[in-house]
Structure formats: structure tokens, C-alpha cells
Write a protein that holds these residues in place. Sequence first.
Motif, PDB file in Angstrom:
ATOM      1  N   ARG A  75      51.739  19.099  -0.048  1.00  8.12           N
ATOM      2  CA  ARG A  75      51.458  20.622   0.088  1.00  8.12           C
ATOM      3  C   ARG A  75      52.416  21.466  -0.670  1.00  8.12           C
ATOM      4  NH1 ARG A  75      52.606  19.255   5.472  1.00  8.12           N
ATOM      5  NH2 ARG A  75      54.452  20.068   6.313  1.00  8.12           N
ATOM      6  N   TYR A  76      53.722  20.802  -0.989  1.00  9.89           N
ATOM      7  CA  TYR A  76      54.629  21.415  -1.709  1.00  9.89           C
ATOM      8  C   TYR A  76      54.641  21.513  -3.366  1.00  9.89           C
ATOM      9  CZ  TYR A  76      56.935  20.407   2.711  1.00  9.89           C
ATOM     10  OH  TYR A  76      57.035  20.270   4.024  1.00  9.89           O
ATOM     11  N   THR A  77      53.714  20.811  -3.649  1.00 14.58           N
ATOM     12  CA  THR A  77      53.250  21.055  -5.127  1.00 14.58           C
ATOM     13  C   THR A  77      52.148  21.809  -5.111  1.00 14.58           C
ATOM     14  OG1 THR A  77      52.435  18.701  -5.183  1.00 14.58           O
ATOM     15  CG2 THR A  77      54.509  19.114  -5.765  1.00 14.58           C
TER      16      THR A  77
ATOM     17  N   PRO B 203      53.119  26.158   1.566  1.00 11.94           N
ATOM     18  CA  PRO B 203      54.781  26.326   1.245  1.00 11.94           C
ATOM     19  C   PRO B 203      54.385  27.508   0.077  1.00 11.94           C
ATOM     20  CG  PRO B 203      54.656  24.178   1.743  1.00 11.94           C
ATOM     21  CD  PRO B 203      53.234  24.648   1.872  1.00 11.94           C
ATOM     22  N   PHE B 204      53.540  27.620  -0.637  1.00 10.74           N
ATOM     23  CA  PHE B 204      53.475  28.790  -1.746  1.00 10.74           C
ATOM     24  C   PHE B 204      53.278  30.042  -1.140  1.00 10.74           C
ATOM     25  CE2 PHE B 204      50.610  31.291  -4.399  1.00 10.74           C
ATOM     26  CZ  PHE B 204      51.326  30.992  -5.708  1.00 10.74           C
ATOM     27  N   TRP B 205      53.117  30.080   0.055  1.00  6.73           N
ATOM     28  CA  TRP B 205      53.350  31.589   0.799  1.00  6.73           C
ATOM     29  C   TRP B 205      54.686  31.862   0.960  1.00  6.73           C
ATOM     30  CZ3 TRP B 205      49.714  35.135   2.926  1.00  6.73           C
ATOM     31  CH2 TRP B 205      50.397  36.006   3.820  1.00  6.73           C
TER      32      TRP B 205
ATOM     33  N   ARG C  24      56.029  31.043 -11.350  1.00 11.08           N
ATOM     34  CA  ARG C  24      55.580  30.252 -12.347  1.00 11.08           C
ATOM     35  C   ARG C  24      56.707  29.363 -12.697  1.00 11.08           C
ATOM     36  NH1 ARG C  24      52.760  34.709 -14.458  1.00 11.08           N
ATOM     37  NH2 ARG C  24      54.643  34.995 -16.371  1.00 11.08           N
ATOM     38  N   GLU C  25      58.056  29.844 -12.486  1.00  7.64           N
ATOM     39  CA  GLU C  25      58.985  28.873 -12.814  1.00  7.64           C
ATOM     40  C   GLU C  25      59.125  27.590 -12.221  1.00  7.64           C
ATOM     41  OE1 GLU C  25      62.449  31.102 -12.559  1.00  7.64           O
ATOM     42  OE2 GLU C  25      62.114  32.352 -14.346  1.00  7.64           O
ATOM     43  N   HIS C  26      58.593  27.669 -10.998  1.00  7.92           N
ATOM     44  CA  HIS C  26      58.432  26.361 -10.097  1.00  7.92           C
ATOM     45  C   HIS C  26      57.128  25.836 -10.056  1.00  7.92           C
ATOM     46  CE1 HIS C  26      59.302  23.855  -6.439  1.00  7.92           C
ATOM     47  NE2 HIS C  26      57.981  24.124  -5.981  1.00  7.92           N
ATOM     48  N   TYR C  27      56.257  26.722 -10.163  1.00 10.28           N
ATOM     49  CA  TYR C  27      54.590  25.983 -10.087  1.00 10.28           C
ATOM     50  C   TYR C  27      54.018  25.759 -11.403  1.00 10.28           C
ATOM     51  CZ  TYR C  27      54.381  26.264  -4.950  1.00 10.28           C
ATOM     52  OH  TYR C  27      54.787  26.085  -3.629  1.00 10.28           O
TER      53      TYR C  27
ATOM     54  N   VAL D  20      48.329  30.159 -11.381  1.00 10.92           N
ATOM     55  CA  VAL D  20      49.739  30.488 -10.619  1.00 10.92           C
ATOM     56  C   VAL D  20      49.512  32.077 -10.515  1.00 10.92           C
ATOM     57  CG1 VAL D  20      52.250  30.518  -9.973  1.00 10.92           C
ATOM     58  CG2 VAL D  20      50.849  28.420 -11.068  1.00 10.92           C
ATOM     59  N   ALA D  21      49.648  32.608 -11.416  1.00 12.26           N
ATOM     60  CA  ALA D  21      49.689  34.220 -11.434  1.00 12.26           C
ATOM     61  C   ALA D  21      48.595  34.672 -10.707  1.00 12.26           C
ATOM     62  CB  ALA D  21      49.713  34.817 -13.002  1.00 12.26           C
ATOM     63  N   ARG D  22      47.444  34.369 -10.893  1.00  7.09           N
ATOM     64  CA  ARG D  22      46.315  34.698  -9.963  1.00  7.09           C
ATOM     65  C   ARG D  22      46.447  34.555  -8.511  1.00  7.09           C
ATOM     66  NH1 ARG D  22      42.908  32.872 -12.907  1.00  7.09           N
ATOM     67  NH2 ARG D  22      42.258  30.842 -11.484  1.00  7.09           N
ATOM     68  N   ARG D  23      46.969  33.295  -8.031  1.00  4.67           N
ATOM     69  CA  ARG D  23      47.300  32.897  -6.894  1.00  4.67           C
ATOM     70  C   ARG D  23      48.302  33.762  -6.031  1.00  4.67           C
ATOM     71  NH1 ARG D  23      44.566  28.057  -6.230  1.00  4.67           N
ATOM     72  NH2 ARG D  23      42.750  28.282  -7.324  1.00  4.67           N
ATOM     73  N   VAL D  24      49.419  34.370  -6.596  1.00  2.16           N
ATOM     74  CA  VAL D  24      50.448  35.223  -6.590  1.00  2.16           C
ATOM     75  C   VAL D  24      49.740  36.423  -6.221  1.00  2.16           C
ATOM     76  CG1 VAL D  24      52.629  36.455  -7.214  1.00  2.16           C
ATOM     77  CG2 VAL D  24      52.538  33.974  -7.775  1.00  2.16           C
ATOM     78  N   ARG D  25      49.051  37.039  -6.770  1.00  2.00           N
ATOM     79  CA  ARG D  25      48.347  38.194  -6.766  1.00  2.00           C
ATOM     80  C   ARG D  25      47.453  38.288  -5.189  1.00  2.00           C
ATOM     81  NH1 ARG D  25      47.206  38.414 -12.182  1.00  2.00           N
ATOM     82  NH2 ARG D  25      44.998  37.534 -12.198  1.00  2.00           N
ATOM     83  N   TYR D  26      46.811  37.226  -5.059  1.00  2.00           N
ATOM     84  CA  TYR D  26      46.210  37.203  -3.582  1.00  2.00           C
ATOM     85  C   TYR D  26      47.151  37.183  -2.540  1.00  2.00           C
ATOM     86  CZ  TYR D  26      41.721  35.526  -5.424  1.00  2.00           C
ATOM     87  OH  TYR D  26      40.602  35.363  -6.170  1.00  2.00           O
TER      88      TYR D  26
END
Length: 253
Positions: free
Chosen positions: A5-7, A109-111, A138-141, A147-153
Motif C-alpha cells: 500500500r506504500y507504493t 498512505p497516498f492520502w 510525483r517525485e515519490h510516485y 499521479v497528478a490526477r489522483r492528487v487532484r482527487y
Amino acid sequence: MGVTRYTQIGLDRLIRLEWLDKTADLVLAGNSAQDIKVRLQEDLQASFVSANTEVRGSIDKTITILMKVWLNVPADLKLLQVDGIDLLKNIPRQDHLAIHWGMLMAGYPFWASVATQTGRLLKLQGAVVAAHVQRRVREHYGERETVARRVRYVLRSFLDWGVLKETEERGVYDTGLSSHLDEPRLIEWLIRASLHAKESGSASLKDLINSPSLFPFYLAPIQAERISAETAEIDILRHGLDDDLIVLKKRRI
């Protein structure tokens, strides 16, 4: 290392606070997993363009996340979930947001990663630019549009929860609601949730209390001995002259 779940990102939906409240209330009332799923499908239909649950659409994906937070938790989060449910029964309703936040951090953990970058930018600049959060995450994932889209969510969820608020400038957010937390049991629980969100499972007490991942909350100081008295899930190690290292005893991911 395999996929954990960390990746993984996992969060691909807007998660409204009222939906988590509803899910937790259904768990508290003793409903079965099937009954909870049916109730959520009924209650969330109006929030989605399509209510077709015969296929795995948006509503089903959202319900999967909600139930993974408060019902179908990973084995290593079961004690955290049980203690979280107990807290929901015994603390004021206005503090429930902090418990939902902690369970989301631990299960996804993405949250916590998005929250960390958001909290750092708020501290540095007093405001948050969505593009800056996306770049840092994005530097991590990885440099993926996904990734950018999920950050927006996640940022949209922060707005829904009221912990961020929009400004006149598109994609720029100010700090929103914040809560002062002084209940020792809740603070200890949030510290544990924060540890579960870390792949290392350890951090200094000072860093946990002041973590940018908990930017909507001000945690009252707490002694390491008080934390260890509340749970058998952690060890306390001396970490310098004036700080302690908090470590999860078991890691089953």
C-alpha cells in the motif's frame, strides 16, 4: 520489494466526509458488510451521474474505498480500526474528522503523502498551489499523469472536508478549518495512524506531533509514557536528549 500500500495509489475517487460518516455510523450500528454495501449504494446514488451498480463504476469504486477504511481493513490495521470505532463512540462529533483522516492515512498512505506536501506548502507559503503538490508527490510516485490526477482527487476531498478553501485564483488554496486536539486517547491514536502511514513504521515523537500530514490539527503535547500506556502496539526508544522514537512493534502489510 513487492507491491504494497506504500507504493500503490489506491485513491482514484473524491471521498466526501459525509460518506465516511455514513459508513462509520453503519459499522457502529452493527450492520453486516453486505447490508452496509447495499445502504451505501442506495444513499450515494444521487451523488453520481450513473447509479448502475451492475458494472464496477464510480459508485462501486467509491464504496470499496469507504469500506476498506472502516470495515475491510488490512490485517495490520485491525487494532487501529477497532480503537478508532471505540473513539467514534466516545468523543464529540466534531472530532470525528480527525479519526477519518487517520484511518485514510493508514489505509491509503497516498492520502498522507498529499497531506504532507500540502501541509509543508501551507507552512512555507501560507497557501497551496495544486501544481506544486502534484510535482512533489510525483517525485515519490513517479512522473505519471495518473499521479497528478489522483492528487487532484485528494485535494478536492480536502476542499470537501473544509480543511482547505478555494481562493479567487484557480488551483490555489488557503488553509481552512483547523482543530485543537487535547484528548490524550485521540492524540495517541493519531500518532499510531501516522506510523502506519509510514513504510518505516517509526518516527520521533516531535516529528509526529508536528507532522505536516496532520496539517488540519493542532495536537497538544503528550508524553511518550502516556502513549505507551494507551496501546501495546508501539515501542518507545530514547532518541536524543529531549525526544523519543516511536516504533510500531509489528509490520504486516
